[in-house]
Scaffold this motif. Structure first.
Motif: not given
Length: 253
Positions: A90-104
């Motif tokens: 029915x809708x969106x109240x919270x967005x947590x953008x946890x997707x990520x990429x690590x390179x050393x």
């Protein structure tokens, strides 16, 4: 409760979209939000099995969740992700953008193709997800970006990663100001060394021990440490915090 007390007002179900929600910090954030009563859209890119496992953990405990694949850097896929959240819950109240990429890599030896991949996920992906969040979050909602304490600590070898996450931090207050009048908060958390597969991969026990001793608390963070802060910032108790970067790292720089 006496006869003179006002009745409790039912609280409408809140809905969260957690990108990168199948593993690591994202998974733990999804579980914590579900524990707090939110329906959760668990986003993933490739690991469908882990996303299904996260959803099963939530539903087995009485929560509501669905897995939805989307590459966060693909604007069409992310739009479809939000469409699915709205259709299902029915809708969106919270967005947590946890997707990520690590390179050393040292800057001198950095493979520019790797740099492009890191920035595609961490910078473009943040903009793509934030754009949909800005368009679709309901009043009272929250967007939470994820950075890294390395932006402040400046460890060698983290140049590409830290640069990409500095971009996440730089747009936090800008987006909060752009959403003026909508009752939507925008914050970013910047975890320190946290015991996830992504962090531990490729590090020797000596390196892990050295990093664990960096904070005054002298331990690695846990995904639960980070998830509890994420739940606070995206929940009613944290709604007066806005436009901030919070270093969740046990006392590192």
């Amino acid at each position: 409760m006496t006869s003179n007390d006002p009745p409790f007002t039912p609280v409408p179900e809140r809905v969260a979209v957690v990108t990168g929600g199948s593993r690591g910090i994202g998974r733990t954030v999804a579980l914590e939000l579900a524990r707090n009563g939110l329906a959760v859209v668990v986003n993933y890119t490739r690991d469908a099995a882990s996303a299904e496992e996260t959803v099963e953990t939530i539903t087995a405990a009485g929560g509501r969740a669905i897995p939805v694949p989307a590459d966060v850097a693909d604007e069409h896929a992310v739009a479809a992700l939000f469409d699915r959240a709205e259709q299902e819950f029915g809708g969106v109240d919270v967005v947590v953008n946890s997707a990520g990429r690590l390179a050393l890599s040292s800057i001198a030896d950095l493979d520019l193709a790797v740099l492009d991949d890191v920035h595609r996920t961490n910078i473009r992906g943040t903009f793509v997800v934030a754009r949909q969040a800005a368009r679709r979050l309901r009043a009272g909602g929250s967007f939470l970006g994820v950075s890294t304490s390395v932006v402040g600590a400046q460890f060698p070898g983290y140049g590409a990663y830290a640069a990409s996450k500095a971009a996440v931090e730089s747009i936090t207050l800008i987006l909060a100001r752009e959403l003026r009048g909508r009752d939507i908060t925008v914050n970013t958390i910047a975890p320190g060394p946290t015991a996830t597969d992504m962090f531990l991969d490729g590090k020797t026990p000596e390196e892990i021990d050295r990093l664990a001793k960096t904070p005054p608390l002298e331990r690695l963070g846990t995904p639960e440490d980070i998830a509890r802060v994420a739940a606070f910032l995206t929940g009613p108790a944290g709604h007066w915090v806005n436009g901030q970067i919070l270093r969740v790292n046990g006392g590192m720089v």
